[in-house]
Scaffold this motif. Structure first.
Motif, PDB file in Angstrom:
ATOM      1  N   LEU A  13      43.319  66.813 -13.391  1.00 22.32           N
ATOM      2  CA  LEU A  13      43.668  66.306 -14.712  1.00 22.32           C
ATOM      3  C   LEU A  13      44.358  67.402 -15.490  1.00 22.32           C
ATOM      4  O   LEU A  13      43.991  68.560 -15.392  1.00 22.32           O
ATOM      5  CB  LEU A  13      42.413  65.883 -15.493  1.00 22.32           C
ATOM      6  CG  LEU A  13      41.723  64.636 -14.964  1.00 22.32           C
ATOM      7  CD1 LEU A  13      40.417  64.461 -15.674  1.00 22.32           C
ATOM      8  CD2 LEU A  13      42.608  63.449 -15.185  1.00 22.32           C
ATOM      9  N   LEU A  15      45.043  69.210 -19.208  1.00 21.43           N
ATOM     10  CA  LEU A  15      44.031  69.538 -20.187  1.00 21.43           C
ATOM     11  C   LEU A  15      44.176  68.781 -21.493  1.00 21.43           C
ATOM     12  O   LEU A  15      43.197  68.483 -22.143  1.00 21.43           O
ATOM     13  CB  LEU A  15      44.037  71.044 -20.460  1.00 21.43           C
ATOM     14  CG  LEU A  15      43.745  71.896 -19.227  1.00 21.43           C
ATOM     15  CD1 LEU A  15      43.735  73.351 -19.589  1.00 21.43           C
ATOM     16  CD2 LEU A  15      42.448  71.494 -18.593  1.00 21.43           C
ATOM     17  N   PHE A  16      45.387  68.489 -21.929  1.00 22.10           N
ATOM     18  CA  PHE A  16      45.537  67.742 -23.162  1.00 22.10           C
ATOM     19  C   PHE A  16      46.660  66.744 -23.015  1.00 22.10           C
ATOM     20  O   PHE A  16      47.659  66.996 -22.360  1.00 22.10           O
ATOM     21  CB  PHE A  16      45.868  68.669 -24.350  1.00 22.10           C
ATOM     22  CG  PHE A  16      44.718  69.517 -24.766  1.00 22.10           C
ATOM     23  CD1 PHE A  16      43.716  69.008 -25.575  1.00 22.10           C
ATOM     24  CD2 PHE A  16      44.610  70.817 -24.319  1.00 22.10           C
ATOM     25  CE1 PHE A  16      42.646  69.792 -25.939  1.00 22.10           C
ATOM     26  CE2 PHE A  16      43.544  71.591 -24.678  1.00 22.10           C
ATOM     27  CZ  PHE A  16      42.558  71.081 -25.493  1.00 22.10           C
ATOM     28  N   ALA A  17      46.534  65.592 -23.639  1.00 24.72           N
ATOM     29  CA  ALA A  17      47.588  64.595 -23.649  1.00 24.72           C
ATOM     30  C   ALA A  17      48.701  65.046 -24.573  1.00 24.72           C
ATOM     31  O   ALA A  17      48.524  65.888 -25.436  1.00 24.72           O
ATOM     32  CB  ALA A  17      47.032  63.268 -24.118  1.00 24.72           C
ATOM     33  N   ALA A 253      46.366  64.339 -17.385  1.00 24.78           N
ATOM     34  CA  ALA A 253      46.623  63.716 -18.678  1.00 24.78           C
ATOM     35  C   ALA A 253      48.005  64.046 -19.225  1.00 24.78           C
ATOM     36  O   ALA A 253      48.697  63.170 -19.754  1.00 24.78           O
ATOM     37  CB  ALA A 253      45.551  64.149 -19.686  1.00 24.78           C
ATOM     38  N   VAL A 293      35.609  60.856 -19.312  1.00 24.34           N
ATOM     39  CA  VAL A 293      36.537  61.094 -18.214  1.00 24.34           C
ATOM     40  C   VAL A 293      36.092  62.334 -17.418  1.00 24.34           C
ATOM     41  O   VAL A 293      35.848  63.384 -18.006  1.00 24.34           O
ATOM     42  CB  VAL A 293      37.969  61.304 -18.749  1.00 24.34           C
ATOM     43  CG1 VAL A 293      38.982  61.284 -17.615  1.00 24.34           C
ATOM     44  CG2 VAL A 293      38.320  60.251 -19.801  1.00 24.34           C
ATOM     45  N   HIS A 295      37.611  64.544 -15.581  1.00 33.83           N
ATOM     46  CA  HIS A 295      38.420  65.757 -15.451  1.00 33.83           C
ATOM     47  C   HIS A 295      39.228  66.115 -16.684  1.00 33.83           C
ATOM     48  O   HIS A 295      40.103  66.976 -16.609  1.00 33.83           O
ATOM     49  CB  HIS A 295      39.335  65.642 -14.239  1.00 33.83           C
ATOM     50  CG  HIS A 295      38.604  65.437 -12.953  1.00 33.83           C
ATOM     51  ND1 HIS A 295      37.654  66.307 -12.483  1.00 33.83           N
ATOM     52  CD2 HIS A 295      38.665  64.439 -12.049  1.00 33.83           C
ATOM     53  CE1 HIS A 295      37.161  65.862 -11.330  1.00 33.83           C
ATOM     54  NE2 HIS A 295      37.760  64.722 -11.061  1.00 33.83           N
ATOM     55  N   MET A 296      38.966  65.481 -17.806  1.00 31.28           N
ATOM     56  CA  MET A 296      39.510  65.966 -19.070  1.00 31.28           C
ATOM     57  C   MET A 296      38.806  67.274 -19.423  1.00 31.28           C
ATOM     58  O   MET A 296      37.708  67.562 -18.920  1.00 31.28           O
ATOM     59  CB  MET A 296      39.283  64.941 -20.177  1.00 31.28           C
ATOM     60  CG  MET A 296      40.187  63.727 -20.105  1.00 31.28           C
ATOM     61  SD  MET A 296      41.883  64.154 -20.553  1.00 31.28           S
ATOM     62  CE  MET A 296      42.572  62.489 -20.695  1.00 31.28           C
ATOM     63  N   GLY A 300      35.133  65.991 -22.176  1.00 35.63           N
ATOM     64  CA  GLY A 300      35.818  64.887 -21.514  1.00 35.63           C
ATOM     65  C   GLY A 300      35.599  63.533 -22.156  1.00 35.63           C
ATOM     66  O   GLY A 300      35.720  62.508 -21.486  1.00 35.63           O
ATOM     67  N   ILE A 304      41.931  57.058 -25.899  1.00 37.88           N
ATOM     68  CA  ILE A 304      43.313  56.960 -25.446  1.00 37.88           C
ATOM     69  C   ILE A 304      44.075  56.158 -26.499  1.00 37.88           C
ATOM     70  O   ILE A 304      43.690  55.035 -26.834  1.00 37.88           O
ATOM     71  CB  ILE A 304      43.389  56.296 -24.068  1.00 37.88           C
ATOM     72  CG1 ILE A 304      42.777  57.229 -23.015  1.00 37.88           C
ATOM     73  CG2 ILE A 304      44.831  55.958 -23.701  1.00 37.88           C
ATOM     74  CD1 ILE A 304      42.621  56.610 -21.643  1.00 37.88           C
ATOM     75  N   TRP A 313      45.899  61.532 -25.980  1.00 40.47           N
ATOM     76  CA  TRP A 313      44.447  61.715 -25.921  1.00 40.47           C
ATOM     77  C   TRP A 313      43.942  62.291 -27.230  1.00 40.47           C
ATOM     78  O   TRP A 313      44.482  63.271 -27.731  1.00 40.47           O
ATOM     79  CB  TRP A 313      44.104  62.653 -24.771  1.00 40.47           C
ATOM     80  CG  TRP A 313      42.667  63.074 -24.640  1.00 40.47           C
ATOM     81  CD1 TRP A 313      42.145  64.310 -24.892  1.00 40.47           C
ATOM     82  CD2 TRP A 313      41.560  62.257 -24.208  1.00 40.47           C
ATOM     83  NE1 TRP A 313      40.794  64.320 -24.638  1.00 40.47           N
ATOM     84  CE2 TRP A 313      40.416  63.070 -24.213  1.00 40.47           C
ATOM     85  CE3 TRP A 313      41.450  60.922 -23.808  1.00 40.47           C
ATOM     86  CZ2 TRP A 313      39.152  62.603 -23.849  1.00 40.47           C
ATOM     87  CZ3 TRP A 313      40.194  60.452 -23.430  1.00 40.47           C
ATOM     88  CH2 TRP A 313      39.079  61.280 -23.456  1.00 40.47           C
ATOM     89  N   PRO A 315      40.431  63.782 -28.506  1.00 43.51           N
ATOM     90  CA  PRO A 315      39.068  64.136 -28.104  1.00 43.51           C
ATOM     91  C   PRO A 315      38.055  63.778 -29.178  1.00 43.51           C
ATOM     92  O   PRO A 315      38.374  63.690 -30.373  1.00 43.51           O
ATOM     93  CB  PRO A 315      39.138  65.649 -27.886  1.00 43.51           C
ATOM     94  CG  PRO A 315      40.303  66.103 -28.692  1.00 43.51           C
ATOM     95  CD  PRO A 315      41.276  64.965 -28.711  1.00 43.51           C
TER      96      PRO A 315
END
Length: 324
Positions: A13, A15-17, A253, A293, A295-296, A300, A304, A313, A315
Motif C-alpha cells: 500500500l 502511505l497517503f492518498a 493508495a 485497511v 496496509h494503510m 489504517g 475514502i 484518503w 485518516p
C-alpha cells in the motif's frame, strides 16, 4: 499469470492518498525508517471498542508489483504523495471487544517474513492488555501470508481458544496444491496456507463461510472475490455506527485511489479485483463509511473520499483521552 516471487509476499500500500495533480520530479525525503516497537490505537464503534494493532512494516518495490501503469507514472504519483519507491508498508490487524467475545481481524505475518519484517502482533496485543489465549475469534480477510501467518508459531496454534472465520473459496483454493498448476499462481502461497491453516483444520477450529452471514453479534461477513477467491469484508455495526474491514482490495493508495484500474501481482483474478475495488470505493465514498485497511499507514482507519481524479484518503481524527 506471472509467477510471484517469494521476496514479494507482503501486499503493498502507498502511505497517503493523493489528489489529481502529480509532481514531475521524484521526491527524496532521506528518512531512515526506525523500529517503533509495539503500537496500538483504540476507538469506539457504538458499544464496541476497536483497537488497531501494528504487526510492523516492510519495504516494497512497486515497479515489480504493479500492473497497468508505467514505472514513470508510479514514481510521479508517489512523488506527489511525498514518497519514493520502494515504499514502507504497514501491516495492521484489528481487535474487537464484543461483549464476552474478543475478535481479531487478521493476524499479521508471524514468522513467515523473518526477523525485522512484521511479526510484532503479539507484542502489540499484550500492549493492549490481552494475550493470545484471550482471543475467541479470528476473522481472516483472506488466506495470504501477511494476514494468516500469525496463526501459528513453530507449527503450533497461537490462538488456541479461537475459531477462525474465513471465506470457504479461499480454503478450497489455497489448501489444494493442484490449484497452483490450474491457476498459474505461485505454489509458495499454497504451501504456506497448508502449513499455517492445517493445525486449525485438524483441531476443528475453522468456520468457513460461503455467503453473507452474521458471524458475531453485529459483525457481518461478505465475500468479495478477486484479490483471492474468498476475500471477505467484515462490517461491524453498533448503536448506529459502523466500520468495514476491507482486506486487500487496495494495495497502493497513492496509485490505486486515483486510478482503481491498477492491479498488483498478488491478485488471483485482476479483472475481478478491479471491479470489487471500483464498486467498493464508490460505495464507501457515497455512504461516508469508516473503513479499516491492513496496509494503510498505521492505524489504517479512515474514509475514502471522492476526488477530482478518482478518490483520496482521510485518516481517522486522532484522540488521546478518557472518553465517558
Amino acid at each position: 499469470m506471472a509467477v510471484r516471487s517469494f521476496m514479494l509476499l507482503t501486499l503493498v500500500l502507498g502511505l497517503f492518498a493523493t489528489g489529481s495533480v502529480f509532481a514531475a520530479e521524484p521526491f527524496s525525503p532521506g528518512i531512515t525508517q526506525q523500529r517503533q516497537g509495539v503500537d496500538t490505537y483504540a476507538f469506539k464503534i457504538g458499544d464496541v471498542r476497536v483497537t488497531a494493532l501494528s504487526d510492523g512494516s516492510v519495504p516494497q518495490d512497486l515497479h515489480k508489483l504493479l500492473h497497468g501503469i508505467s514505472d514513470d507514472e508510479i514514481d510521479s504519483r508517489l512523488a506527489y504523495a511525498y514518497q519514493t519507491n520502494p515504499v514502507e508498508v504497514s501491516i495492521n490487524a484489528f481487535l474487537l471487544e464484543i461483549g464476552d467475545r474478543l475478535a481479531l481481524v487478521d493476524t499479521g505475518s508471524g514468522e513467515l517474513f523473518g526477523p525485522g519484517f512484521g511479526g510484532n502482533l503479539i507484542d502489540s496485543l499484550h500492549s493492549a492488555g490481552f494475550k493470545a489465549d484471550d482471543v475467541t475469534d479470528v476473522l481472516l480477510t483472506h488466506v495470504h501470508s501477511d494476514h494468516m501467518g500469525g496463526l501459528t508459531r513453530e507449527g503450533q496454534m497461537v490462538f488456541r481458544n479461537a475459531t477462525v472465520h474465513v471465506g470457504k473459496p479461499d480454503m478450497d483454493f489455497f489448501l489444494d496444491r493442484k490449484n497452483a498448476e490450474r491457476s498459474g499462481y505461485d505454489m509458495h502461497y499454497f504451501n504456506q496456507a497448508i502449513q499455517i491453516m492445517t493445525p486449525y483444520v485438524d483441531a476443528g477450529k475453522i468456520d468457513a463461510f460461503d455467503k453473507s452471514t452474521e458471524i458475531l453479534p453485529g459483525v457481518t461477513a461478505a465475500l468479495h472475490p478477486g484479490h483471492t477467491p474468498g476475500s471477505a469484508f467484515f462490517r461491524l455495526e453498533s448503536k448506529g455506527q459502523s466500520v468495514t474491514f476491507i482486506g486487500d482490495i487496495i494495495h497502493v493508495a497513492a496509485v490505486q485511489l486515483p486510478d482503481p484500474s491498477v492491479t498488483i501481482a498478488y491478485d488471483v483474478d485482476p479483472d475481478k479485483a478491479i471491479a470489487v475495488r471500483s464498486k467498493a470505493f464508490s460505495t464507501f465514498a457515497r455512504q461516508s463509511e469508516l473503513v479499516a485497511v491492513p496496509h494503510m499507514p498505521f492505524p489504517g482507519v479512515g474514509h475514502i473520499r471522492k476526488a477530482r481524479e478518482g478518490y483520496d484518503w482521510v485518516p481517522i481524527n486522532y484522540g488521546n483521552r478518557d472518553s465517558r
